[in-house]
Design a protein around this motif. Structure first.
Motif, PDB file in Angstrom:
ATOM      1  N   ALA A 190      16.003  48.779  -2.687  1.00 32.02           N
ATOM      2  CA  ALA A 190      16.649  48.047  -2.017  1.00 32.02           C
ATOM      3  C   ALA A 190      18.379  48.649  -1.908  1.00 32.02           C
ATOM      4  O   ALA A 190      18.598  48.253  -1.367  1.00 32.02           O
ATOM      5  N   GLU A 191      18.727  49.231  -3.874  1.00 29.72           N
ATOM      6  CA  GLU A 191      19.867  49.223  -3.852  1.00 29.72           C
ATOM      7  C   GLU A 191      20.538  50.324  -3.165  1.00 29.72           C
ATOM      8  O   GLU A 191      21.477  50.293  -2.104  1.00 29.72           O
ATOM      9  N   LEU A 247      20.112  43.136   3.675  1.00 24.37           N
ATOM     10  CA  LEU A 247      19.060  43.234   3.216  1.00 24.37           C
ATOM     11  C   LEU A 247      18.799  42.100   2.219  1.00 24.37           C
ATOM     12  O   LEU A 247      19.173  41.408   1.230  1.00 24.37           O
ATOM     13  N   ARG A 248      17.386  41.829   2.326  1.00 23.45           N
ATOM     14  CA  ARG A 248      16.593  40.605   1.403  1.00 23.45           C
ATOM     15  C   ARG A 248      15.450  41.125   0.388  1.00 23.45           C
ATOM     16  O   ARG A 248      14.637  42.053   0.901  1.00 23.45           O
ATOM     17  N   THR A 249      15.653  41.005  -0.683  1.00 28.36           N
ATOM     18  CA  THR A 249      13.729  40.890  -1.842  1.00 28.36           C
ATOM     19  C   THR A 249      13.183  40.244  -2.301  1.00 28.36           C
ATOM     20  O   THR A 249      13.778  38.382  -1.925  1.00 28.36           O
ATOM     21  N   GLN A 250      12.450  40.361  -1.943  1.00 27.32           N
ATOM     22  CA  GLN A 250      11.027  39.116  -2.404  1.00 27.32           C
ATOM     23  C   GLN A 250      11.262  37.795  -1.065  1.00 27.32           C
ATOM     24  O   GLN A 250      11.099  36.929  -2.027  1.00 27.32           O
ATOM     25  N   GLY A 251      11.170  38.229  -0.214  1.00 32.72           N
ATOM     26  CA  GLY A 251      11.449  37.306   1.280  1.00 32.72           C
ATOM     27  C   GLY A 251      11.825  37.656   2.439  1.00 32.72           C
ATOM     28  O   GLY A 251      11.964  38.947   2.127  1.00 32.72           O
ATOM     29  N   PRO A 252      11.643  36.795   3.107  1.00 34.98           N
ATOM     30  CA  PRO A 252      11.669  36.192   3.270  1.00 34.98           C
ATOM     31  C   PRO A 252      10.308  35.539   3.209  1.00 34.98           C
ATOM     32  O   PRO A 252       9.210  36.144   3.533  1.00 34.98           O
ATOM     33  N   GLN A 265       0.950  33.130   0.562  1.00 36.42           N
ATOM     34  CA  GLN A 265       2.028  33.212   0.625  1.00 36.42           C
ATOM     35  C   GLN A 265       2.570  34.909   1.058  1.00 36.42           C
ATOM     36  O   GLN A 265       1.898  35.611   0.417  1.00 36.42           O
ATOM     37  N   LEU A 266       2.621  35.237   1.743  1.00 37.98           N
ATOM     38  CA  LEU A 266       3.543  36.753   1.691  1.00 37.98           C
ATOM     39  C   LEU A 266       4.999  36.731   1.368  1.00 37.98           C
ATOM     40  O   LEU A 266       6.110  35.876   1.874  1.00 37.98           O
ATOM     41  N   ILE A 267       5.109  37.405   0.016  1.00 37.48           N
ATOM     42  CA  ILE A 267       6.031  37.868  -0.079  1.00 37.48           C
ATOM     43  C   ILE A 267       6.835  39.189   0.186  1.00 37.48           C
ATOM     44  O   ILE A 267       6.398  40.489  -1.274  1.00 37.48           O
ATOM     45  N   PRO A 268       7.681  39.746   1.492  1.00 32.33           N
ATOM     46  CA  PRO A 268       7.687  41.055   1.042  1.00 32.33           C
ATOM     47  C   PRO A 268       8.341  41.817   0.643  1.00 32.33           C
ATOM     48  O   PRO A 268       9.350  40.814  -0.615  1.00 32.33           O
ATOM     49  N   ASP A 269       8.114  43.103  -0.283  1.00 33.62           N
ATOM     50  CA  ASP A 269       9.379  43.441  -1.375  1.00 33.62           C
ATOM     51  C   ASP A 269      10.488  43.450  -0.590  1.00 33.62           C
ATOM     52  O   ASP A 269      11.766  43.384  -1.328  1.00 33.62           O
ATOM     53  N   ILE A 270      10.887  44.329   0.505  1.00 32.64           N
ATOM     54  CA  ILE A 270      12.558  44.423   1.288  1.00 32.64           C
ATOM     55  C   ILE A 270      12.311  43.636   2.637  1.00 32.64           C
ATOM     56  O   ILE A 270      11.364  44.448   3.176  1.00 32.64           O
TER      57      ILE A 270
END
Length: 412
Positions: free
Chosen positions: A280-281, A294-299, A314-319
């Motif tokens: 992510a970084e 960039l969003r982590t653990q979401g939306p 629930q769906l929780i995308p990594d990035i």
């Protein structure tokens, strides 16, 4: 005699009756200590085999009496070079901001020769020294004292209780500008806590020199709950990275595991989570170039709603990369696994593809990526197109762990 034993994640060590120095094994004594420590370690950090122990994807350091165990990440092609794996882990932790240090903190720290624990401690020492140069923090601390003259305000109930006979005294409550505040007490406690654990004379000297700056601070017992009492204000803000390291160290000491007085130590990082944070970084500059966020653990969204009930699954995308309207344009999942160049599927699991397919349908996103660590014989990109729905593009990507430069990334 103090000793460091390095092992690569997913490798095993034999457990033997009597271990000699430098032997690549655990003695019965160390195995018993590890078993006593197991309840405080992440679930699945290691598993027992037949007269052996196998370590999972949790990397870091475990101290077992005089033996320091380093569990290092498996960097493809460098498994026989523990110093390279150690350096890669430190770089990942720093990039992922799990070890927050000032610019240039790695300079002067020999990651090739020093143990992981001493590297962590030296990071802490350098960061703390950088803050002390800017000035130690002071704050007003409420005091109560029986004085000859009034100061602050009169504490009437205490005055009556203490001065029935001593009419010449006044019991006062007042604020005093002092260094003896909770933040400095945490710093002093951490410095003293780390002293027995370092194996380096240089590190021990650094700890001692830093402790001299806190001579006027009381020794008070500090626990993880103590951090809840710290004020989150502008004054404390510059010490936040140092305090986060204090929290890590205090959580790592296990004083209650053994019935005796010898504590144990463990500081482990889940490589799945670390790889996700590191990727992510690394991808933030590229996201900015695309005009995305960039969003982590979401939306986070749900796949289904049970009739007359709340949403489920629930769906929780990594990035996720979203536009200015928070609409996802690309969803990526990271996998700390090795691929198989000889497999038509590249060794990608069905469940991972099904998960990406669920993202495609629920988020209506045109681009998907699965990101793996690079290894010899693999390309940096493999393209697929998912069938059905909107037929989004799926890219299997590999990324070099030792790549310190900005990534040359793309959708395709």
């Amino acid at each position: 005699m103090a000793e460091i034993l390095s092992v690569i994640e997913h490798d095993s060590l034999p457990v033997i009756a009597e271990r000699v120095n430098a032997q690549r094994a655990l003695g019965i004594h160390h195995a018993r200590l590890l078993e006593k420590l197991s309840s405080t370690l992440p679930a699945g950090a290691f598993s027992w085999g037949h007269q052996s122990v196998c370590f999972a994807q949790f990397c870091g350091v475990i101290q077992l009496d005089e033996l320091t165990l380093e569990i290092l990440p498996k960097i493809h092609g460098k498994e026989a070079q523990p110093e390279s794996c150690r350096s890669a882990l430190i770089q990942m932790l720093q990039t992922a901001r799990l070890i927050c240090t000032h610019k240039g903190a790695l300079a002067g720290i020999n990651t090739q020769r020093m143990s992981l624990l001493d590297i962590f401690i030296q990071h802490f020492c350098q960061d703390l020294h950088a803050q002390i140069i800017q000035g130690k923090l002071r704050s007003y601390v409420e005091q109560e004292e029986n004085l000859a003259v009034i100061r602050g305000c009169l504490a009437i109930p205490q005055h009556i209780r203490h001065n029935v006979v001593h009419k010449e005294r006044v019991y006062c409550r007042f604020d005093e500008f002092s260094e003896d505040i909770l933040l400095n007490q945490i710093l002093r406690f951490t410095l003293r806590l780390l002293m027995p654990w370092t194996r380096s004379s240089k590190t021990r000297k650094q700890l001692s020199e830093l402790l001299m700056h806190f001579d006027g601070i009381r020794d008070v017992p500090i626990t993880l709950r103590s951090f809840n009492s710290l004020a989150s204000d502008r004054i404390n803000q510059r010490f936040q990275p140092v305090l986060e390291q204090c929290r890590l160290f205090i959580a790592a000491i296990k004083p209650d595991v053994l019935a005796g007085s010898t504590p144990l130590f463990s500081l482990l990082f889940d490589m799945n989570r670390l790889f996700e944070a590191w990727v992510a970084e690394k991808l933030k500059p590229w996201a900015h170039q695309q005009g995305w966020h960039l969003r982590t653990q979401g939306p986070r969204r749900y796949l289904a709603i049970r009739e007359g009930d709340s949403p489920q699954f629930q769906l929780i995308p990594d990035i996720a990369f979203v536009d200015d309207n928070e609409v996802p344009q690309l969803i990526a999942d990271t996998k700390w696994k090795l691929l198989n160049e000889n497999d038509r599927k590249l060794g990608v699991s069905n469940s991972d593809i099904y998960q990406l397919y669920a993202y495609a349908g629920r988020y209506e996103v045109p681009h998907l990526q699965l990101i793996y660590p690079a290894q010899a014989g693999l390309l940096s990109h493999y393209g697929f197109r998912l069938q059905g729905m909107h037929e989004p593009e799926l890219a299997i990507k590999t990324i070099a762990i030792d790549n310190s430069r900005e990534l040359n990334w793309s959708l395709h």
